[in-house]
Design a protein around this motif. Structure first.
Motif, PDB file in Angstrom:
ATOM      1  N   GLY A   1     -38.917  -1.949  -7.699  1.00 38.95           N
ATOM      2  CA  GLY A   1     -39.938  -2.989  -7.518  1.00 38.95           C
ATOM      3  C   GLY A   1     -40.239  -3.168  -6.048  1.00 38.95           C
ATOM      4  O   GLY A   1     -40.450  -2.200  -5.316  1.00 38.95           O
ATOM      5  N   SER A   2     -40.183  -4.425  -5.597  1.00 38.86           N
ATOM      6  CA  SER A   2     -40.501  -4.689  -4.196  1.00 38.86           C
ATOM      7  C   SER A   2     -39.243  -4.676  -3.327  1.00 38.86           C
ATOM      8  O   SER A   2     -39.302  -5.011  -2.157  1.00 38.86           O
ATOM      9  N   GLY A   3     -38.093  -4.283  -3.914  1.00 33.37           N
ATOM     10  CA  GLY A   3     -36.849  -4.203  -3.156  1.00 33.37           C
ATOM     11  C   GLY A   3     -36.185  -5.568  -3.056  1.00 33.37           C
ATOM     12  O   GLY A   3     -36.742  -6.567  -3.503  1.00 33.37           O
ATOM     13  N   PRO A   4     -35.001  -5.657  -2.438  1.00 28.70           N
ATOM     14  CA  PRO A   4     -34.303  -4.607  -1.711  1.00 28.70           C
ATOM     15  C   PRO A   4     -33.496  -3.654  -2.597  1.00 28.70           C
ATOM     16  O   PRO A   4     -32.946  -2.686  -2.076  1.00 28.70           O
ATOM     17  N   SER A   5     -33.372  -3.919  -3.901  1.00 26.05           N
ATOM     18  CA  SER A   5     -32.591  -2.983  -4.720  1.00 26.05           C
ATOM     19  C   SER A   5     -33.224  -1.600  -4.678  1.00 26.05           C
ATOM     20  O   SER A   5     -34.451  -1.462  -4.579  1.00 26.05           O
ATOM     21  N   LEU A   6     -32.361  -0.605  -4.753  1.00 24.77           N
ATOM     22  CA  LEU A   6     -32.804   0.791  -4.758  1.00 24.77           C
ATOM     23  C   LEU A   6     -32.271   1.398  -6.039  1.00 24.77           C
ATOM     24  O   LEU A   6     -31.333   0.869  -6.642  1.00 24.77           O
ATOM     25  N   PHE A   7     -32.840   2.506  -6.463  1.00 20.67           N
ATOM     26  CA  PHE A   7     -32.312   3.118  -7.687  1.00 20.67           C
ATOM     27  C   PHE A   7     -32.419   4.631  -7.584  1.00 20.67           C
ATOM     28  O   PHE A   7     -33.205   5.167  -6.800  1.00 20.67           O
ATOM     29  N   ALA A   8     -31.610   5.290  -8.399  1.00 21.14           N
ATOM     30  CA  ALA A   8     -31.719   6.742  -8.540  1.00 21.14           C
ATOM     31  C   ALA A   8     -31.771   7.051 -10.025  1.00 21.14           C
ATOM     32  O   ALA A   8     -31.012   6.478 -10.813  1.00 21.14           O
TER      33      ALA A   8
ATOM     34  N   VAL B   1     -36.550  -2.232 -13.544  1.00 20.64           N
ATOM     35  CA  VAL B   1     -36.887  -1.490 -12.325  1.00 20.64           C
ATOM     36  C   VAL B   1     -38.383  -1.181 -12.404  1.00 20.64           C
ATOM     37  O   VAL B   1     -38.812  -0.385 -13.244  1.00 20.64           O
ATOM     38  N   ALA B   2     -39.161  -1.841 -11.556  1.00 17.53           N
ATOM     39  CA  ALA B   2     -40.614  -1.613 -11.576  1.00 17.53           C
ATOM     40  C   ALA B   2     -40.982  -0.487 -10.609  1.00 17.53           C
ATOM     41  O   ALA B   2     -40.219  -0.156  -9.706  1.00 17.53           O
ATOM     42  N   ASN B   3     -42.124   0.087 -10.857  1.00 22.59           N
ATOM     43  CA  ASN B   3     -42.745   1.159 -10.041  1.00 22.59           C
ATOM     44  C   ASN B   3     -42.122   2.538 -10.316  1.00 22.59           C
ATOM     45  O   ASN B   3     -42.807   3.536 -10.348  1.00 22.59           O
ATOM     46  N   LEU B   4     -40.830   2.572 -10.421  1.00 24.12           N
ATOM     47  CA  LEU B   4     -40.089   3.802 -10.722  1.00 24.12           C
ATOM     48  C   LEU B   4     -40.414   4.968  -9.789  1.00 24.12           C
ATOM     49  O   LEU B   4     -40.401   6.131 -10.187  1.00 24.12           O
ATOM     50  N   GLY B   5     -40.753   4.624  -8.555  1.00 21.28           N
ATOM     51  CA  GLY B   5     -40.899   5.658  -7.538  1.00 21.28           C
ATOM     52  C   GLY B   5     -42.153   6.486  -7.649  1.00 21.28           C
ATOM     53  O   GLY B   5     -42.351   7.424  -6.865  1.00 21.28           O
ATOM     54  N   VAL B   6     -43.030   6.154  -8.591  1.00 19.76           N
ATOM     55  CA  VAL B   6     -44.258   6.949  -8.711  1.00 19.76           C
ATOM     56  C   VAL B   6     -45.403   6.129  -9.289  1.00 19.76           C
ATOM     57  O   VAL B   6     -46.567   6.475  -9.084  1.00 19.76           O
ATOM     58  N   GLY B   7     -45.107   5.011  -9.929  1.00 19.29           N
ATOM     59  CA  GLY B   7     -46.165   4.249 -10.604  1.00 19.29           C
ATOM     60  C   GLY B   7     -46.250   2.825 -10.107  1.00 19.29           C
ATOM     61  O   GLY B   7     -45.918   1.882 -10.832  1.00 19.29           O
ATOM     62  N   PHE B   8     -46.716   2.656  -8.860  1.00 30.09           N
ATOM     63  CA  PHE B   8     -46.803   1.313  -8.288  1.00 30.09           C
ATOM     64  C   PHE B   8     -47.636   0.399  -9.190  1.00 30.09           C
ATOM     65  O   PHE B   8     -48.784   0.703  -9.506  1.00 30.09           O
ATOM     66  N   ASP B   9     -47.020  -0.678  -9.618  1.00 30.15           N
ATOM     67  CA  ASP B   9     -47.645  -1.704 -10.478  1.00 30.15           C
ATOM     68  C   ASP B   9     -47.952  -1.229 -11.899  1.00 30.15           C
ATOM     69  O   ASP B   9     -48.514  -1.998 -12.679  1.00 30.15           O
ATOM     70  N   VAL B  10     -47.636   0.021 -12.240  1.00 34.98           N
ATOM     71  CA  VAL B  10     -47.999   0.491 -13.583  1.00 34.98           C
ATOM     72  C   VAL B  10     -46.828   1.048 -14.398  1.00 34.98           C
ATOM     73  O   VAL B  10     -46.996   1.285 -15.594  1.00 34.98           O
ATOM     74  N   LEU B  11     -45.658   1.258 -13.777  1.00 35.86           N
ATOM     75  CA  LEU B  11     -44.502   1.745 -14.544  1.00 35.86           C
ATOM     76  C   LEU B  11     -43.341   0.767 -14.386  1.00 35.86           C
ATOM     77  O   LEU B  11     -43.130   0.206 -13.310  1.00 35.86           O
TER      78      LEU B  11
ATOM     79  N   GLY C   1     -27.451  14.465  -5.994  1.00 33.22           N
ATOM     80  CA  GLY C   1     -27.884  15.109  -7.239  1.00 33.22           C
ATOM     81  C   GLY C   1     -28.878  14.333  -8.071  1.00 33.22           C
ATOM     82  O   GLY C   1     -29.235  14.757  -9.180  1.00 33.22           O
ATOM     83  N   ALA C   2     -29.353  13.169  -7.554  1.00 32.52           N
ATOM     84  CA  ALA C   2     -30.331  12.397  -8.330  1.00 32.52           C
ATOM     85  C   ALA C   2     -31.616  13.200  -8.514  1.00 32.52           C
ATOM     86  O   ALA C   2     -32.015  13.962  -7.633  1.00 32.52           O
ATOM     87  N   LEU C   3     -32.259  13.000  -9.661  1.00 37.12           N
ATOM     88  CA  LEU C   3     -33.566  13.639  -9.869  1.00 37.12           C
ATOM     89  C   LEU C   3     -34.579  13.047  -8.909  1.00 37.12           C
ATOM     90  O   LEU C   3     -35.440  13.744  -8.369  1.00 37.12           O
ATOM     91  N   GLY C   4     -34.509  11.746  -8.730  1.00 31.32           N
ATOM     92  CA  GLY C   4     -35.402  11.047  -7.811  1.00 31.32           C
ATOM     93  C   GLY C   4     -34.782   9.717  -7.463  1.00 31.32           C
ATOM     94  O   GLY C   4     -33.934   9.207  -8.200  1.00 31.32           O
ATOM     95  N   ALA C   5     -35.212   9.129  -6.344  1.00 37.32           N
ATOM     96  CA  ALA C   5     -34.675   7.839  -5.917  1.00 37.32           C
ATOM     97  C   ALA C   5     -35.761   7.085  -5.177  1.00 37.32           C
ATOM     98  O   ALA C   5     -36.587   7.696  -4.479  1.00 37.32           O
ATOM     99  N   SER C   6     -35.779   5.768  -5.336  1.00 37.94           N
ATOM    100  CA  SER C   6     -36.807   4.986  -4.658  1.00 37.94           C
ATOM    101  C   SER C   6     -36.404   3.519  -4.614  1.00 37.94           C
ATOM    102  O   SER C   6     -35.279   3.159  -4.967  1.00 37.94           O
ATOM    103  N   ILE C   7     -37.364   2.682  -4.209  1.00 33.31           N
ATOM    104  CA  ILE C   7     -37.144   1.238  -4.158  1.00 33.31           C
ATOM    105  C   ILE C   7     -37.405   0.675  -5.557  1.00 33.31           C
ATOM    106  O   ILE C   7     -38.368   1.065  -6.217  1.00 33.31           O
TER     107      ILE C   7
END
Ligand code: HSE
Length: 309
Positions: free
Chosen positions: A266-273, A13-23, A258-264
């Protein structure tokens, strides 16, 4: 033949909702396997070719065989780095579809690089393979390392630079789980990158720097509320969310579950929490598929990287 070996590399899972291209973060269950045979051939330079590809879950199309494949490029780069003028013949088993946002091209590159090194008798240490993996990924979507680095090294990785490569493994607070949601659509990374704005307002750069810094701080301190609060993406998510049907509602459902955070992813379409327990991750996954359909799986957050297969 000089040698042969097989390796597995996990989805990420890239980006992790806060680190575009770096996490980026390695996940369980999905991944690619490469079998590599190293052969002596008369050529003056290292060569590599994917001879056969199978798998992919039957959802997405398979990437092309041949030399223009992330796996072949990564294997060739390993041969070059070691200084061996030989040929790497690769068989790839795809454990996930391309265009899923789970680092499919990266998993192929990393599995091939890892197997090539093993087939040569492991002259390079794991971290020394990273540059070859980035070379492979470059073919698919440019020189970014937030999928290949966690696929190779495992866990959560911060990519400080790709040239020269400089990455940092971050600690993960104990007990975190992910729900990874796979809607029934495909988004190609190249296209999702092209859709992004070319410039960022100063206010967004400031906010993103602050959130990334507080996320890293929370990784070290184990402050889960801060970790969740920090998961805001003003760089990529606002544009990309429109490329995935129902994404906004799905992310919102996972946060409400109840997720701590959720986002796309990498570039999607998968989503994660990202969740504080397996139970919450299951709640988030159920809530998500209730909104967008598709499927979900659960993964511990702290997962090893590439391994012999
Ligand atoms: N950081 C990359 C992007 C990851 O978001 O485009 C692609 O999986």
């Amino acid at each position: 033949m000089i040698g042969s070996a097989a390796a597995f590399a996990p989805a990420t899972v890239a980006n992790l909702g806060v680190g575009f291209d770096v996490l980026g973060l390695a996940v369980e269950r999905l991944g690619d396997e490469a079998r590599v045979r190293i052969e002596r051939r008369g050529s003056g330079s290292a060569t590599a070719e994917v001879e056969r590809i199978e798998g992919d879950d039957g959802v997405g199309e398979l990437p092309a065989t041949g030399v223009n494949n992330t796996a072949a490029a990564a294997a060739r780069a390993v041969l070059d780095d070691v200084g061996v003028r030989a040929h790497a013949a690769i068989e790839l088993h795809k454990g996930m579809p391309i265009g899923s946002g789970l680092g499919s091209s990266a998993a192929s590159a990393v599995a091939a690089a890892f197997a090539t090194n093993r087939a040569l008798g492991s002259p390079l240490r794991r971290a020394q393979l990273l540059n070859a993996c980035i070379e492979g990924e470059r073919l698919a979507s440019g020189r970014h390392a937030d999928n290949v680095a966690p696929a190779l090294l495992g866990g959560l990785v911060l990519v400080r630079r790709t040239d020269p490569v400089d990455v940092i493994r971050l600690p993960l607070p104990a007990g975190l789980w992910l729900a990874v949601v796979r809607p029934r659509t495909q988004v190609l990374t190249r296209e999702a990158r092209a859709a992004l704005p070319k410039e960022t307002p100063m206010a967004h750069a400031i906010q993103q720097s602050a959130d990334l810094a507080s996320f890293v701080s929370a990784c070290y301190s184990g402050d889960l509320d801060l970790l969740g609060r920090s998961m805001c993406d003003v760089l990529a998510e606002p544009t990309r969310i429109g490329l995935i049907d129902g994404a906004e509602e799905t992310l919102s459902a996972m946060r409400s579950a109840g997720a701590l955070g959720a986002s796309i992813s990498g570039s999607g379409p998968s989503l994660f929490a990202l969740c504080r327990s397996k139970e919450t991750a299951r709640d988030a996954g159920e809530a998500a598929v209730g909104v967008c359909g598709g499927s979900y799986f659960l993964s511990r957050a702290d997962v090893p990287g590439a391994r012999p297969a």
